[in-house]
Design a protein around this motif. Structure first.
Motif, short mmCIF file in Angstrom:
data_model
loop_
_atom_site.label_atom_id
_atom_site.label_comp_id
_atom_site.label_asym_id
_atom_site.label_seq_id
_atom_site.Cartn_x
_atom_site.Cartn_y
_atom_site.Cartn_z
N UNK A 91 0.94 -1.62 0.19
CA UNK A 91 0.32 0.34 0.13
C UNK A 91 0.96 0.83 -0.03
N UNK B 242 -8.69 7.38 -6.47
CA UNK B 242 -8.13 6.89 -5.18
C UNK B 242 -9.84 6.92 -4.12
N UNK C 225 -5.51 7.34 -10.82
CA UNK C 225 -4.71 8.57 -10.27
C UNK C 225 -5.08 10.11 -11.10
N UNK D 178 3.85 5.55 -5.82
CA UNK D 178 3.54 5.78 -7.33
C UNK D 178 2.90 6.44 -7.13
N UNK D 179 1.68 6.67 -6.94
CA UNK D 179 1.04 7.14 -7.03
C UNK D 179 0.86 8.93 -6.72
N UNK D 180 1.90 9.72 -5.62
CA UNK D 180 1.47 10.80 -4.96
C UNK D 180 1.06 10.68 -3.57
N UNK D 181 0.83 10.17 -3.06
CA UNK D 181 -0.18 9.74 -2.52
C UNK D 181 -0.07 9.53 -1.00
N UNK E 113 -2.42 1.82 -12.05
CA UNK E 113 -2.60 2.88 -11.10
C UNK E 113 -2.23 4.22 -11.23
N UNK E 114 -1.41 4.81 -12.17
CA UNK E 114 -0.82 5.80 -12.60
C UNK E 114 -1.89 6.89 -13.42
N UNK F 265 -6.76 3.05 -0.08
CA UNK F 265 -6.45 2.95 0.78
C UNK F 265 -7.17 3.42 2.39
N UNK G 283 2.66 1.52 -3.25
CA UNK G 283 1.07 2.06 -3.84
C UNK G 283 1.19 3.57 -4.11
N UNK G 284 1.07 4.21 -2.78
CA UNK G 284 0.63 5.24 -2.61
C UNK G 284 2.00 6.50 -3.08
N UNK H 100 0.43 -0.92 -11.99
CA UNK H 100 1.17 0.62 -12.01
C UNK H 100 1.02 0.81 -12.62
N UNK I 103 -5.94 -2.78 -3.38
CA UNK I 103 -4.78 -2.96 -1.52
C UNK I 103 -3.80 -1.90 -1.73
N UNK I 104 -3.79 -1.32 -3.89
CA UNK I 104 -3.31 -0.46 -3.95
C UNK I 104 -4.38 1.08 -4.29
N UNK I 105 -5.12 0.74 -4.19
CA UNK I 105 -6.12 1.85 -4.70
C UNK I 105 -7.23 2.47 -3.09
#
Lengths: 420, 294
Positions: free
Chosen positions: A72, B156, B141, A78-81, B137-138, B237, A75-76, B134, B233-235
């Protein structure tokens, strides 16, 4: 007071309150303990106390389950969060610092005085993280078993030597009373392998990487000392002394408590159930000295500041606030881990003088060696885990360690030395 | 003894043997579920000790619902199940609509480049999700969204980020194409001669004849979405949007609470079983007809 006045006073009070709230800048905190109510309560208590203690910052908590936490965060990133404050597993910290996820801490002078060295996360000469607790390992044994077999009870100052330990294992095996005499926890795959088994390697004189350069593992992971360790490691399985890679969680958790395993290599987090089973008969023994001193792994979860936080001063203020002894003691009492300072240990139920887990503090203090503080550790851990399993399953020791060295060096080369 | 009697006895023995085999196979599939349900009623230590014997499948010893109570204390299970059911249901509904339309276009409409486009769509089946996670995800976002706060960027921490990227699905399209291809063109031509538009042909002719493939695509999609782990899990939060599979990790602490794990698994299995039972008959028909396995 007439109605108009009452409204005016109420409005002014509301505005004043909202102004107070508005004045506090919100800081986000990510924590790995979702699902652990005790940890959650303590973290929330610290946050509540911090928010009430000053008017500048207001910390909010987002919890993640531990297994899901690292992906997590990546991933954050990578997405700037990324959040403002995050916690990080000690050995992973250098990787996150190198990757640009974290920034060095700027705590007050003396803020870390008295802290166990293993809870201070340093990389490239700067402190990036600090832990409110540490974890420690010991050999779990029963006094009655050792005394019945005329086995010396080792101390921190006089741990078992290699020859002594070998003799003890053989003595216990000869009794025929145990399925296995020394359970190292092969069922717990993942980080447990490097955390729990690399100290054996280090005690033999080897290591996961050459810590003078952090650029090569040649000669330390596959040198004569490492091979000696590998041969001994393999012999534990070939001699039937240790459950192999087919061990399941159920046997790992019940084998010692049910008396099927004579000795068990385990962490302090498992101490309470064992104490409930054996009471005063239970002993927590220091790691054997295989020639280069007894070693256990150090560094657990720690707090740090994200590289992208626009409010590092607030994030640092929170971390410094959390370092108070009362919170270290609360974590220790709540989740059973080693408090980071001696003064906090005195406040705890288990780690103070005469406490049931007192020995773990000194184990951490005297024997703890952190895993290599390099961004390459994340890859090293996976490589070492595979090598340990392969050797346990009968692979050639020298070939396996040579292959591990090659893999580690390839990874380091592919990443331009990870900043070294 | 006459030959007929011998044949009758052999036939009965054959039937009995078949039932024995079927029962054995059924037990193999049922045992894990029984283990899960029974274990959810036991304290951790007993659960672990019982795993080495047949007691693992029997509700014996210290039996209670404590694990369920503790599981609800440990994690917001209702929220996780709600999230999963919502995300999964919406994806399935939108997916059935969109993918069946695509399947219809690929199988019944004549247009240039159809075979190439279909080949490209099917080729995406061999691309593991992990390889595109990935970049995806970019992308999500930076996507815009029009909501109560006006236009915002970044999806997200939302339901839509768990739904929209998975509506179009190559496997579902492939299933629909295969099924629609076997429907006689004459029915469609007849409808067209009677003045039906292509939309009406799809809605009034194709869909009513395609219950089994809709059921199959729905079940396969439901399972894939319900079991999704890496993407949420990635998105997702925040806890507000987490689904059941991420929620499962709440139970894996330093000392794993196995009884609570089993209680949680038993609870989150219920929606899957209900969904499967609802569509069971059509699903089996579809498998029998097409030989597709889930």
């Amino acid at each position: 007071m007439n109605r108009t006045k009452r409204y005016t006073v109420t409005l002014l009070a509301a505005l004043a309150l909202s102004g107070l709230v508005m004045a506090q800048t919100t800081l986000s905190l990510w924590y790995h303990g979702a699902g652990n109510e005790v940890e959650r309560d303590i973290v929330l208590q610290i946050i509540g106390d911090f928010n009430a203690s000053q008017d500048d910052w207001r910390v909010t908590l987002e919890e993640f389950p531990q297994i899901a936490y690292n992906p997590s965060v990546v991933a954050a990133a990578l997405s700037g969060n990324l959040p403002d404050i995050l916690d990080v597993d000690g050995p992973v910290m250098p990787n996150w610092a190198w990757a640009g996820y974290m920034q060095p801490l700027s705590l007050s002078d003396g803020a870390l005085d008295g802290f166990l060295p293993s809870v201070i996360g340093e990389w490239q000469g700067e402190v990036y993280s600090v832990g409110l607790w540490d974890a420690a390992k010991a050999i779990y044994a029963r006094r009655s078993v050792l005394e019945a077999n005329d086995i010396r009870i080792p101390t921190l100052d006089a741990p078992w030597t290699f020859d002594e330990f070998e003799e003890i294992l053989e003595t216990l095996q000869a009794t025929g009373e145990y399925e296995y005499v020394f359970d190292v926890g092969m069922a717990w795959t993942g980080e447990w392998y490097p955390y729990a088994f690399s100290p054996f390697l280090q005690s033999f004189g080897g290591d996961l990487i050459d810590r003078s350069t952090f650029l090569t593992a040649e000669g330390v992971l596959n040198g004569p000392e490492a091979v000696a360790f590998g041969n001994w490691w393999q012999s534990l399985f070939t001699r039937g002394m240790t459950p192999g890679t087919s061990q399941d969680d159920a046997n790992r958790e019940t084998g010692f408590i049910d008396g099927r395993y004579a000795l068990q290599w385990n962490g302090n987090w498992a101490a309470i159930p064992a104490l409930e089973a054996f009471g005063d008969d239970l002993l927590f023994l220091p790691a054997p000295d295989f020639g280069h001193g007894p070693k256990i792994g150090g560094a657990s979860w720690q707090f740090g500041v994200s590289a992208t936080s626009p409010y590092p001063e607030g994030a640092n203020a929170f971390i410094e606030f959390a370092l108070q002894d009362e919170y270290l003691a609360a974590f220790s009492d709540g989740i059973g881990l080693v408090p980071s300072t001696q003064s906090a240990a005195l406040l705890t139920e288990n780690y103070g003088p005469g406490g049931a887990l007192e020995v773990f503090y000194e184990l951490s203090n005297q024997q703890s060696q952190i895993r290599p503080p390099t961004p390459a550790y994340v890859g090293i851990a996976l490589t070492f885990e595979k090598a340990m399993a392969d050797i346990a399953n009968g692979a050639d020791v020298q070939d396996t360690l040579d292959a591990a060295v090659d893999e580690i060096e390839r990874d380091i080369a592919n990443n331009d030395g990870y900043g070294f | 003894m006459s030959a007929r009697m011998v044949r009758g006895r052999n036939a009965r023995a054959g039937v009995a043997w078949r039932y024995v085999m079927l029962t054995a196979v059924a037990l193999v599939f049922v045992f894990p579920v029984v283990f899960m349900l029974v274990s959810s009623l036991k304290p951790d230590l007993q659960l672990l000790r019982d795993t080495g014997s047949l007691r693992a499948f029997l509700p014996v010893g210290d039996i209670s619902l404590d694990n369920y109570a503790k599981a609800f204390q440990r994690a917001p299970i209702g929220r996780f199940v709600y999230n999963s059911v919502l995300v999964t249901s919406l994806t399935v509904v939108f997916g059935l609509f969109l993918n069946s339309l695509a399947g219809f276009a690929f199988s019944k409409l004549r247009w240039r480049g159809r075979s190439i486009v279909l080949a490209v769509v099917i080729a995406t089946l061999i691309v593991p999700f992990e390889t595109i996670a990935v970049p995806l995800l970019m992308m999500v976002n930076t996507l815009p969204w029009l909501g109560p706060d006006g236009v915002t960027f970044g999806w997200l921490n939302s339901y839509r980020v768990q739904i929209v990227p998975f509506i179009a699905d190559a496997l579902s399209i492939f299933l629909f194409v295969q099924f629609f291809k076997d429907l006689p063109d004459e029915i469609i031509e007849a409808a067209r001669i009677d003045g039906a538009s292509w939309w009406q042909v799809y809605l009034r002719v194709i869909v009513p004849l395609s219950g089994p493939v809709f059921a199959t695509a729905a079940i396969l999609k439901f399972l894939a979405m319900y079991n999704m782990y890496l993407w949420p899990l990635m998105v997702a939060q925040g806890e507000t949007y987490r689904p059941v599979m991420v929620g499962l990790q709440y139970f894996f602490q330093l000392n794993v609470a196995w009884g609570e794990v089993m209680a949680y698994l038993s609870l989150i299995t219920v929606p899957v079983l209900v969904f499967y039972l609802l569509l069971q008959r059509a699903f089996i028909e579809s498998i029998a007809a097409s030989g597709v396995k889930g």
